[in-house]
Design an enzyme around this catalytic site. Structure first.
Site, PDB file in Angstrom:
ATOM      1  N   LYS A 120       0.857  -1.191   0.000  1.00 52.97           N
ATOM      2  CA  LYS A 120       0.000   0.000   0.000  1.00 52.97           C
ATOM      3  C   LYS A 120       0.897   1.248   0.000  1.00 52.97           C
ATOM      4  CE  LYS A 120      -4.446   1.297   1.950  1.00 52.97           C
ATOM      5  NZ  LYS A 120      -5.532   0.819   2.825  1.00 52.97           N
ATOM      6  N   GLU A 140     -19.395  -4.630  10.045  1.00 50.94           N
ATOM      7  CA  GLU A 140     -20.317  -3.826  10.869  1.00 50.94           C
ATOM      8  C   GLU A 140     -21.401  -4.685  11.504  1.00 50.94           C
ATOM      9  OE1 GLU A 140     -19.126  -2.879   7.958  1.00 50.94           O
ATOM     10  OE2 GLU A 140     -18.194  -0.938   8.341  1.00 50.94           O
ATOM     11  N   ARG A 170     -25.818  -1.029   6.877  1.00 48.56           N
ATOM     12  CA  ARG A 170     -25.556  -2.462   6.606  1.00 48.56           C
ATOM     13  C   ARG A 170     -25.910  -3.322   7.811  1.00 48.56           C
ATOM     14  NH1 ARG A 170     -20.071  -4.316   3.849  1.00 48.56           N
ATOM     15  NH2 ARG A 170     -21.357  -3.775   2.058  1.00 48.56           N
TER      16      ARG A 170
HETATM   17  C1  LIG Z   1     -18.860  -1.392   4.777  1.00 53.66           C
HETATM   18  C2  LIG Z   1     -17.639  -0.494   4.793  1.00 53.66           C
HETATM   19  N1  LIG Z   1     -17.034  -0.256   5.966  1.00 53.66           N
HETATM   20  C3  LIG Z   1     -15.952   0.557   6.018  1.00 53.66           C
HETATM   21  C4  LIG Z   1     -15.488   1.153   4.872  1.00 53.66           C
HETATM   22  C5  LIG Z   1     -14.334   2.113   4.944  1.00 53.66           C
HETATM   23  N2  LIG Z   1     -13.172   1.638   4.185  1.00 53.66           N
HETATM   24  C6  LIG Z   1     -12.897   2.071   2.981  1.00 53.66           C
HETATM   25  S1  LIG Z   1     -11.544   1.367   2.318  1.00 53.66           S
HETATM   26  C7  LIG Z   1     -11.287   0.474   3.748  1.00 53.66           C
HETATM   27  C8  LIG Z   1     -10.118  -0.435   3.861  1.00 53.66           C
HETATM   28  C9  LIG Z   1     -10.185  -1.433   2.755  1.00 53.66           C
HETATM   29  O1  LIG Z   1      -9.086  -2.318   2.898  1.00 53.66           O
HETATM   30  P1  LIG Z   1      -8.757  -3.259   1.669  1.00 53.66           P
HETATM   31  O2  LIG Z   1      -9.993  -3.891   1.180  1.00 53.66           O
HETATM   32  O3  LIG Z   1      -7.669  -4.146   2.110  1.00 53.66           O
HETATM   33  O4  LIG Z   1      -8.285  -2.265   0.525  1.00 53.66           O
HETATM   34  P2  LIG Z   1      -6.917  -1.422   0.471  1.00 53.66           P
HETATM   35  O5  LIG Z   1      -7.283  -0.017   0.867  1.00 53.66           O
HETATM   36  O6  LIG Z   1      -5.946  -2.065   1.411  1.00 53.66           O
HETATM   37  O7  LIG Z   1      -6.464  -1.507  -0.959  1.00 53.66           O
HETATM   38  C10 LIG Z   1     -12.286   0.720   4.653  1.00 53.66           C
HETATM   39  C11 LIG Z   1     -12.377   0.092   6.001  1.00 53.66           C
HETATM   40  C12 LIG Z   1     -16.163   0.892   3.671  1.00 53.66           C
HETATM   41  N3  LIG Z   1     -15.807   1.485   2.511  1.00 53.66           N
HETATM   42  N4  LIG Z   1     -17.225   0.058   3.659  1.00 53.66           N
HETATM   43 MG   LIG Z   2      -5.687  -4.009   2.018  1.00 53.53          MG
END
Ligand SMILES: Cc1ncc(C[n+]2csc(CCOP(=O)(O)OP(=O)(O)O)c2C)c(N)n1
Ligand SMILES: [Mg+2]
Ligand SMILES: CC(=O)[C@@H](O)[C@H](O)COP(=O)(O)O
Length: 594
Positions: free
Chosen positions: A242, A327, A355
């Site tokens: 990342k 959630e 959700r």
């Molecule tokens: C239901 C939900 N909860 C929380 C979020 C906030 N959120 C956006 S990106 C993220 C992290 C995602 O991690 P990952 O899937 O590993 O993607 P990366 O950013 O590491 O590429 C979160 C928690 C969201 N978009 N949707």
């Molecule tokens: Mg990730």
């Protein structure tokens, strides 16, 4: 002429040799850093997806093959490769490029919803549709992060995808070991275990390829080409970094510059720290309460810092739980914690609580459990667009028996209401906070039956009753001053606990010619609707007008502009009252914004 300038088509992209591919990746990185540090956006996630996305578009034939991005915050490279380079100067700006896939922008985009863990379900549905329509040559590719894979929906989909050997869904697991913070839980430990580990995906009926170096385009392509012809469901496990290639992001312990505002490209940091936010005030007050109440615990769904829980987590690491992007589990595990004698605070963005509505209704509400929900990003959020505006919570939570919703108007109110909430042991409580810096305190002139009177016109106090929800009190007070200049008497009252309706409110409304509620949430079924129903039930004939957001998917933009467009600024409130008191002819000063 850069390599980026030459790849106007998939054929051109496929024609690049390995040397040019390396150049292209670096050009895209430099492009993202230059643009996103100016506009703000998801820098870390997209820097980590450069080679992966190049490989995807060289191996698969989008849009005939569907490439579905989970959460969608890591789709900037996809947009660069599908003809939208020029749009990045206005990324997440009103009328500009969305920060997520957008069906209106491109036929290459499928999912606009930024809520995580949905991609595998879309993929399962798309694969069924292609099969039933005889389109057997079309591939379905879902790109899901390791964080999103901790969400329950992803496992519901895997259960279905794994059982359909004749529907070749290709799941690309973009594993950078992080959500915001390092991804926790048994899944993350398994994924990190290394290539020798038997992979449980195979036990679920999916083939497993990997782990693959997510920054080696040819290696990724080889894996994707194998997946493409496997003709069965398969997981391609891609290991990425990342923030790759941008030292300020790679070095950022907190979240690898997951989402930035306008920042100095040299440091990845804003020129100056902004004023205190509602989140900051919440985090500090929660820590103070945690020191006082041993039974207080907190839960986050993978957003510890963004929801303000970090101060408590540092002081009381054993009392703050990060459950992953989950959630629904967060809410029902909070019910368990409450049944066990503790008082959980579930800190979540308002939009993501939707959700877990059933869990709020039937796991917390039905059992009358003392759980406190703190909804950050409640109301219009701005740059993240329609699936991020926290505009549904008042309407959906108004249906939960026994649950009470508070909306603080200032920092002092937040501290008081949070204390009242965590000290309530006979049911669920909710506080909603906007994505904004917290303004100055707004003192009450008097308080009656739990209702703060913020303003009362000396001359004609009983013309109009303004009932702002939370921070909109500031705009309501400005509107009151403007209305008085036109000879209209105004009372401004803040019930603090906005749902259910304070039983004294219909009586107060009865003493006015017009009552106007003002909420940063959809007006259908929100606080204003509840007040109108309460007045009707009490036989109060004062007309009640509900100012709020339309029942619509609102675009991305700035919070201030979107509130003005919804008429929730001082000028909009003034105009609404003048129209309903037969004075629409009076011109309203439209200067200023909330
Ligand atoms: C239901 C939900 N909860 C929380 C979020 C906030 N959120 C956006 S990106 C993220 C992290 C995602 O991690 P990952 O899937 O590993 O993607 P990366 O950013 O590491 O590429 C979160 C928690 C969201 N978009 N949707
Ligand atoms: Mg990730
Ligand atoms: C994609 C996602 O859901 C989060 O990264 C979100 O964009 C963060 O929003 P804030 O920037 O308001 O914290």
């Amino acid at each position: 002429m850069t390599t980026l300038d030459t790849i106007g088509s998939r054929e051109a992209l496929r024609s690049l040799d390995q040397g040019r591919l390396l150049v292209l990746a670096e050009e895209i990185r430099a492009f993202l850093i230059d643009k996103v540090t100016r506009t703000g956006g998801h820098l870390g996630p997209n820097l980590g997806a450069v080679e992966l996305t190049i490989a995807l578009h060289r191996v698969f034939d989008s849009p005939r093959d569907a490439i579905v991005f989970d959460t969608g915050h890591q789709a900037y490279v996809h947009k660069v490769l599908t003809g939208r380079v020029k749009g990045f100067d206005r990324l997440r700006r009103p009328g500009g490029l969305s920060g997520y896939p957008s069906r209106a922008e491109s036929e290459h985009d499928w999912v606009e919803n930024s809520h995580a863990s949905t991609s595998l379900s879309y993929a399962d549905g798309l694969a069924k549709a292609f099969a039933l329509r005889g389109q057997h040559d079309r591939r379905v590719v879902a790109v899901i992060g390791d964080g999103a894979l901790t969400g329950g929906m992803a496992w519901e989909a895997l259960n279905n995808i794994g059982s359909a050997q004749d529907r070749p869904v290709i799941i690309v697991l973009n594993d950078n070991g992080r959500s915001y913070a390092p991804t926790g839980g048994g899944l993350a430990e398994h994924l990190a275990a290394g290539p020798g580990e038997a992979n449980f995906f195979t036990e679920l009926g999916l083939a497993y390829l990997g782990p693959v170096d997510g920054h080696d385009t040819p290696e990724i392509e080889r894996a994707l080409c194998r997946a493409r012809v496997l003709d069965r469901p398969v997981v391609v496990h891609v290991r990425t970094i990342k923030g790759k290639g941008y030292p300020p992001a790679e070095a950022d312990e907190a979240d690898c510059l997951h989402a930035v505002g306008t920042v100095d490209p040299a440091t990845g940091r804003p020129a100056s720290p902004g004023p205190p936010t509602w989140t900051t005030v919440f985090g500090q007050e929660l820590l103070r309460l945690a020191e006082k109440h041993d039974e207080l615990v907190a839960i986050t769904a993978s957003m510890l810092r963004p929801t303000g829980l970090n101060p408590m987590a540092v002081a009381f690491p054993g009392r703050v739980f990060d459950v992953g992007i989950a959630e629904q589990h967060a809410v029902t595990s909070a019910a368990g914690l409450a049944m066990g004698g503790l008082h959980p605070v579930v800190a979540v963005y308002a939009t993501f609580l939707s959700r877990a509505f059933d869990q709020v209704l039937m796991d917390v509400g039905l059992h009358r459990l003392p759980v406190t929900f703190v909804l950050d990003r409640a109301g219009i959020t701005g740059p993240d667009g329609p699936s991020h505006h926290g505009m549904w919570d008042l309407a959906i939570l108004s249906a939960v028996p026994g649950l009470r919703v508070a909306a603080p108007r200032d920092a002092t109110g937040l501290r008081q209401l949070l204390t009242e909430a965590v000290e309530c042991d006979h049911g669920a409580t909710v506080l909603r906070l906007p994505k904004a810096s917290v303004g100055g305190d707004i003192r009450a002139l008097a308080t009656m039956d739990g209702i703060d009177i913020l303003h009362r016109s000396a001359a004609r106090p009983l013309d109009v009753l303004l009932l702002p929800v939370g921070p909109l009190a500031a705009a309501a007070l400005e509107a009151a001053a403007e209305l008085e200049r036109h000879g209209i008497g105004v009372t401004v009252a803040d019930p603090r606990w906005v749902l259910p309706v304070n039983p004294a409110l219909p009586g107060i409304a009865a003493r006015h010619a017009l009552a106007v509620s003002i909420e940063d949430g959809i007006r259908t079924g929100g606080a204003g609707s509840a007040l109108a129903l309460a007045c009707a039930d009490a036989g109060v004939t004062t007309p009640v007008h509900a100012l709020g957001l339309p029942r619509a998917y609102l675009p991305h933009g700035s919070r201030g502009t979107l509130l003005v467009q919804a008429g929730l600024d001082a000028a909009g409130i003034t105009r609404a009252v003048l129209q309903r008191t037969g004075r629409a002819d009076i011109p309203v000063d439209t200067e200023g914004s909330p």
